[in-house]
Scaffold this active site. Sequence first.
Site, PDB file in Angstrom:
ATOM      1  N   HIS A  79      -1.146   7.913   9.980  1.00 17.50           N
ATOM      2  CA  HIS A  79      -0.644   8.932   9.255  1.00 17.50           C
ATOM      3  C   HIS A  79       0.534   9.665  10.058  1.00 17.50           C
ATOM      4  O   HIS A  79       0.471   9.487  11.394  1.00 17.50           O
ATOM      5  CB  HIS A  79      -1.425   9.906   8.850  1.00 17.50           C
ATOM      6  CG  HIS A  79      -2.479  10.676  10.079  1.00 17.50           C
ATOM      7  ND1 HIS A  79      -3.483   9.896  10.508  1.00 17.50           N
ATOM      8  CD2 HIS A  79      -2.002  11.546  10.752  1.00 17.50           C
ATOM      9  CE1 HIS A  79      -3.966  10.722  11.653  1.00 17.50           C
ATOM     10  NE2 HIS A  79      -3.269  11.892  11.856  1.00 17.50           N
ATOM     11  N   TYR A 131      -6.993   5.494  14.412  1.00 26.93           N
ATOM     12  CA  TYR A 131      -7.652   5.750  15.540  1.00 26.93           C
ATOM     13  C   TYR A 131      -9.175   6.433  15.264  1.00 26.93           C
ATOM     14  O   TYR A 131      -9.316   7.218  14.116  1.00 26.93           O
ATOM     15  CB  TYR A 131      -7.077   6.995  16.444  1.00 26.93           C
ATOM     16  CG  TYR A 131      -6.609   8.018  15.742  1.00 26.93           C
ATOM     17  CD1 TYR A 131      -7.517   9.036  15.622  1.00 26.93           C
ATOM     18  CD2 TYR A 131      -5.332   8.283  15.377  1.00 26.93           C
ATOM     19  CE1 TYR A 131      -7.110  10.527  15.218  1.00 26.93           C
ATOM     20  CE2 TYR A 131      -5.143   9.368  14.765  1.00 26.93           C
ATOM     21  CZ  TYR A 131      -5.940  10.637  14.761  1.00 26.93           C
ATOM     22  OH  TYR A 131      -5.465  12.013  14.169  1.00 26.93           O
ATOM     23  N   HIS A 157       1.747  13.810  10.525  1.00 24.61           N
ATOM     24  CA  HIS A 157       1.698  15.187  10.322  1.00 24.61           C
ATOM     25  C   HIS A 157       3.306  15.834  10.147  1.00 24.61           C
ATOM     26  O   HIS A 157       4.177  15.482  10.620  1.00 24.61           O
ATOM     27  CB  HIS A 157       1.246  16.156  11.545  1.00 24.61           C
ATOM     28  CG  HIS A 157      -0.286  15.635  11.602  1.00 24.61           C
ATOM     29  ND1 HIS A 157      -1.088  16.195  11.262  1.00 24.61           N
ATOM     30  CD2 HIS A 157      -0.632  14.808  12.463  1.00 24.61           C
ATOM     31  CE1 HIS A 157      -2.284  15.767  11.416  1.00 24.61           C
ATOM     32  NE2 HIS A 157      -2.067  14.899  12.396  1.00 24.61           N
ATOM     33  N   TYR A 191      -2.368  10.137  20.825  1.00 28.51           N
ATOM     34  CA  TYR A 191      -1.334  11.312  20.935  1.00 28.51           C
ATOM     35  C   TYR A 191      -1.109  11.417  22.322  1.00 28.51           C
ATOM     36  O   TYR A 191      -2.178  11.692  23.147  1.00 28.51           O
ATOM     37  CB  TYR A 191      -1.990  12.467  20.275  1.00 28.51           C
ATOM     38  CG  TYR A 191      -2.085  12.592  18.872  1.00 28.51           C
ATOM     39  CD1 TYR A 191      -1.112  12.982  17.998  1.00 28.51           C
ATOM     40  CD2 TYR A 191      -3.112  12.000  18.108  1.00 28.51           C
ATOM     41  CE1 TYR A 191      -1.208  13.016  16.518  1.00 28.51           C
ATOM     42  CE2 TYR A 191      -3.305  11.892  16.608  1.00 28.51           C
ATOM     43  CZ  TYR A 191      -2.260  12.531  16.032  1.00 28.51           C
ATOM     44  OH  TYR A 191      -2.355  12.163  14.690  1.00 28.51           O
TER      45      TYR A 191
END
Lengths: 239, 192
Positions: free
Chosen positions: A157, A144, A159, A105
């Site tokens: 995934h 991860y 969000h 991220y």
Amino acid sequence: MKSLIRRNFDKQPIANYPDYKSSSLRAPKNKKIYIPSSISEISGPKFNKNIIGKLDNDLTLNYSHNNKVPIGQKIIVHGKIVDQYYKPIEGALIEIWQANASGKYLHPNDQNDVPIDPNFCGSGRYITSSNGYYEFRTIQPGAYPYPNRGIEWRPMHIHFSIFGKSFGQRLITQMYFQGDPLIKLCPMINSIPNKKAKKSLIGSLDLSLSETDKLLAYKFDIILRGYNQTFFENRKEGL
Amino acid sequence: MKHSDNFFDETPFQTAGPFLHIGCSPNLIGINNIFKNDLGVFPFEKEKHSNIISISGSVFDGNSEALNDVMIETWQCNDKGEYLDGQGFARFVPNEETKKFTLKTIKPGAVIGLDGKFQSPHILMSISSRGINMNLNTRIYFEDDDLSNDTTLSIINQKDKINTLIAKKIDKFNYIFDVYLQGNKETVFLDI
């Protein structure tokens, strides 16, 4: 007055789920107190389409620098925002965020030792039109590792945060990817006890929209709460 | 998920996780060249209101630690008790170091619903974070208001529980509202 259909907690995650360690100090111990809808819960923020920029739903371009594109497999994620009667919801705000192709991220608190992508930020947003439809172009997120019961791996995934028409319809969730073997090991998805409910979070490969020479598509419809309009309807649904 | 011919279950919630800022308030963590503004920075246009109040507090976990990775969203009416488009929504996070949040807003008015039910001035609050599988809903009331006829508080009906929903007044423009996720001061969370 119209009221929100009462939430069915059997189809929702368990708040205190020991396999997901972070929940142990954050899940309240007392039962939630039910309150019937007032004007406060059935009204909600409305977001004007003019807040949305042209590239806000194209994560393959919205953080591109010097015309460079992010690394990874380009995908489409699309679907409809509907209520519990499958009626499309117009004007729903969808915000998404995700890791890049390496599973990283663009966030100062992400400590994983894999590279950021200078051309990918992982955030997007969109407001639905009258048919409730949304579409994002993005990069397939990587899985991860993260600390839980020792080190575990999150499945791939994305969000999702959704505002429908009222504060009581607010939904925050995650979409997983069909066929990912990490799904069944994930304590976050396993915090949902109901099998069908769990499955409803898995985006399915959608070859009808895939541009076969360029990219794959995944379909993920999202159901927000509906409203009881009258006592009769309320009874009819057996609630 | 299909339930019967024409009725479906709500999509299940999942935690917003530790990196929610990326999607919900990217400018806060320095991603400031994709969206012009984060949403809900000001619930009302500041220049049009002179009576801005501050509601400050922390969100505490079961170890009485104040959390700095939560996202808070609030929804409220204006000072006349009207819910209007384009105003009333705020989204904020606690300060990274002090772990305190501050909501600057106008004090909402009392609300009388179409059904005639009376509600004392209040703000709806939703809390999301890592470890919270389904975001938590509560309400903020104000210590200096008459709360005796409020429809929601009359359902809760226990003084120590009701107290968890009441912001304490510091002075004319400042209130404190702390949220306790667990423990003997656990905040009342609502199934709305």
